[in-house]
Design a protein around this motif. Structure first.
Motif, mmCIF file in Angstrom:
data_model
loop_
_atom_site.group_PDB
_atom_site.id
_atom_site.type_symbol
_atom_site.label_atom_id
_atom_site.label_comp_id
_atom_site.label_asym_id
_atom_site.label_seq_id
_atom_site.Cartn_x
_atom_site.Cartn_y
_atom_site.Cartn_z
ATOM 1 N N PHE A 1 0.832 -1.192 0.000
ATOM 2 C CA PHE A 1 0.000 0.000 0.000
ATOM 3 C C PHE A 1 0.878 1.259 0.000
ATOM 4 O O PHE A 1 1.811 1.379 0.791
ATOM 5 C CB PHE A 1 -0.913 0.014 1.235
ATOM 6 C CG PHE A 1 -2.114 -0.863 1.094
ATOM 7 C CD1 PHE A 1 -1.994 -2.232 1.037
ATOM 8 C CD2 PHE A 1 -3.383 -0.318 1.027
ATOM 9 C CE1 PHE A 1 -3.093 -3.053 0.922
ATOM 10 C CE2 PHE A 1 -4.505 -1.126 0.907
ATOM 11 C CZ PHE A 1 -4.358 -2.498 0.853
ATOM 12 N N HIS A 2 0.536 2.183 -0.888
ATOM 13 C CA HIS A 2 1.154 3.502 -0.927
ATOM 14 C C HIS A 2 0.036 4.546 -0.991
ATOM 15 O O HIS A 2 -1.128 4.216 -1.208
ATOM 16 C CB HIS A 2 2.073 3.665 -2.141
ATOM 17 C CG HIS A 2 3.176 2.659 -2.223
ATOM 18 N ND1 HIS A 2 4.307 2.712 -1.425
ATOM 19 C CD2 HIS A 2 3.321 1.556 -3.014
ATOM 20 C CE1 HIS A 2 5.103 1.701 -1.725
ATOM 21 N NE2 HIS A 2 4.529 0.971 -2.676
ATOM 22 N N THR A 3 0.417 5.808 -0.826
ATOM 23 C CA THR A 3 -0.514 6.918 -1.023
ATOM 24 C C THR A 3 0.192 7.985 -1.835
ATOM 25 O O THR A 3 1.194 8.556 -1.391
ATOM 26 C CB THR A 3 -0.991 7.506 0.314
ATOM 27 O OG1 THR A 3 -1.705 6.505 1.044
ATOM 28 C CG2 THR A 3 -1.927 8.681 0.072
ATOM 29 N N THR B 1 -4.336 10.344 -3.209
ATOM 30 C CA THR B 1 -5.164 9.152 -3.390
ATOM 31 C C THR B 1 -4.337 7.918 -3.063
ATOM 32 O O THR B 1 -3.099 7.950 -3.110
ATOM 33 C CB THR B 1 -5.709 9.071 -4.827
ATOM 34 O OG1 THR B 1 -6.671 8.018 -4.921
ATOM 35 C CG2 THR B 1 -4.593 8.812 -5.827
ATOM 36 N N ASP B 2 -5.028 6.829 -2.742
ATOM 37 C CA ASP B 2 -4.348 5.591 -2.358
ATOM 38 C C ASP B 2 -3.856 4.828 -3.577
ATOM 39 O O ASP B 2 -4.488 4.838 -4.638
ATOM 40 C CB ASP B 2 -5.294 4.699 -1.550
ATOM 41 C CG ASP B 2 -5.632 5.295 -0.198
ATOM 42 O OD1 ASP B 2 -4.771 5.990 0.362
ATOM 43 O OD2 ASP B 2 -6.751 5.072 0.297
ATOM 44 N N ILE C 1 -3.204 1.018 -4.285
ATOM 45 C CA ILE C 1 -3.513 -0.277 -3.690
ATOM 46 C C ILE C 1 -3.143 -1.389 -4.671
ATOM 47 O O ILE C 1 -3.530 -1.332 -5.843
ATOM 48 C CB ILE C 1 -5.010 -0.370 -3.336
ATOM 49 C CG1 ILE C 1 -5.396 0.810 -2.420
ATOM 50 C CG2 ILE C 1 -5.339 -1.694 -2.672
ATOM 51 C CD1 ILE C 1 -6.880 0.901 -2.142
ATOM 52 N N THR D 1 -7.304 3.469 -8.328
ATOM 53 C CA THR D 1 -8.034 4.630 -7.837
ATOM 54 C C THR D 1 -7.803 5.784 -8.805
ATOM 55 O O THR D 1 -6.741 5.875 -9.435
ATOM 56 C CB THR D 1 -7.575 5.031 -6.426
ATOM 57 O OG1 THR D 1 -6.158 5.297 -6.451
ATOM 58 C CG2 THR D 1 -7.848 3.907 -5.435
ATOM 59 N N CYS E 1 5.036 9.840 -1.150
ATOM 60 C CA CYS E 1 4.212 8.766 -0.609
ATOM 61 C C CYS E 1 3.829 9.152 0.814
ATOM 62 O O CYS E 1 4.686 9.509 1.621
ATOM 63 C CB CYS E 1 4.960 7.436 -0.618
ATOM 64 S SG CYS E 1 4.025 6.076 0.132
ATOM 65 N N GLU F 1 2.044 7.142 2.951
ATOM 66 C CA GLU F 1 1.729 5.981 3.781
ATOM 67 C C GLU F 1 2.999 5.176 3.990
ATOM 68 O O GLU F 1 3.686 4.816 3.025
ATOM 69 C CB GLU F 1 0.655 5.109 3.122
ATOM 70 C CG GLU F 1 0.190 3.969 3.987
ATOM 71 C CD GLU F 1 -1.138 3.400 3.531
ATOM 72 O OE1 GLU F 1 -1.528 2.339 4.034
ATOM 73 O OE2 GLU F 1 -1.781 4.022 2.676
#
Length: 272
Positions: free
Chosen positions: A169-171, A181-182, A184, A189, A205, A207
């Motif tokens: 998972f990153h953002t 936005t994420d 995944i 997304t 990033c 997250e």
């Protein structure tokens, strides 16, 4: 939040979104700046009213003002105050506050719905770019197949991003452009932005994804439309040349593979 309240908010948000005059339009930066301005103005107004009313009452009922002592009996613990109009002030204050708060929530929700929808393109299709996150970097894939670690976009154009991840998972976020936005794994997304000023912005990033999380950055270069068009055409030519070179290499490798057995057979015949 109960389903009925959620449905009511969605209905009100859709109604507010439909009124283009109520919802700010433009880039994400302009929309969020408008939201901040509205909240700042209302907060300042409430602060002035509350503090002003408090100061007024403190001055009116100050001690030692020279007023004659009231002959009426002092109130005792448990007595209800009189002369307040039967609670009308309290009713009006709560009613007005409820109207302001509900209206503000509905307006903000409608504005955020607009932000989450597709960007305003004014008849033009926006630039579609796929963003792939990996530890620890970002890869941008353009419609012509060109890939890069730096995202180049034209000024004033809507950029549609489809974001995903190759590992964890990153953002994906660009604070200066109000984009977040994420990313995944196995999912996509969507988000968008419009850059009104040329320059270089930093994507990060947001997250925690590993030891190199703080180094997971990428440059967003906003170019003039003509300059971007020339650059993009050059990437198209480079992509075609690379594809042609790859095909030629594949044909050459196939030919070499066919010639090698023939040479081996001839060598065996000579030896015999």
């Amino acid at each position: 939040m109960t389903p009925s309240v959620g449905a009511a908010l969605v209905a009100v948000g859709d109604l507010v979104s439909a009124q283009s005059g109520l919802v700010p339009r433009g880039s994400r930066v302009e929309v969020f700046r408008e939201i901040f301005t509205v909240f700042l103005a209302l907060g300042t107004l409430v602060c002035v009213v509350v503090v002003g009313y408090m100061v007024y009452n403190a001055y009116k009922y100050r001690d030692g003002s020279g007023r004659a002592a009231d002959d009426a009996e002092s109130p005792r613990l448990g007595d209800l105050p009189s002369g307040s109009g039967g609670g009308r002030k309290l009713f009006y204050s709560f009613g007005l506050s409820a109207i302001i708060v509900i209206s503000l929530i509905a307006w903000t929700y409608g504005t955020l719905l607009y932000v989450e929808q597709s960007p305003p393109t004014e008849g033009e299709e926006g630039l579609e770019v796929e963003v792939v996150g990996f530890r620890f970097g970002w890869e941008f894939v353009y419609p012509n197949g060109h890939t890069a670690n730096t995202l180049r976009v034209p000024r004033g154009a809507a950029v549609n991003l489809t974001v995903t991840s190759d590992d964890v998972f990153h953002t994906f976020g660009v604070p200066e452009l109000r984009v977040k936005t994420d990313a995944i794994p196995g999912q996509e997304t969507d988000t968008w932005f419009i850059a009104d000023e040329t320059g270089t912005y930093e994507a990060r990033c947001f997250e925690l994804c590993g030891a190199g999380h703080s180094y997971m950055t990428a440059d967003i270069v906003v170019m003039e439309p003509d300059e971007y068009r020339a650059w993009y055409e050059n990437t198209s030519a480079s992509s075609n040349a690379s594809a042609g070179a790859g095909n030629a290499s594949a044909v050459s490798s196939g030919a070499s593979a066919q010639v090698a057995p023939a040479n081996a057979q001839q060598s065996q015949g000579v030896t015999a």
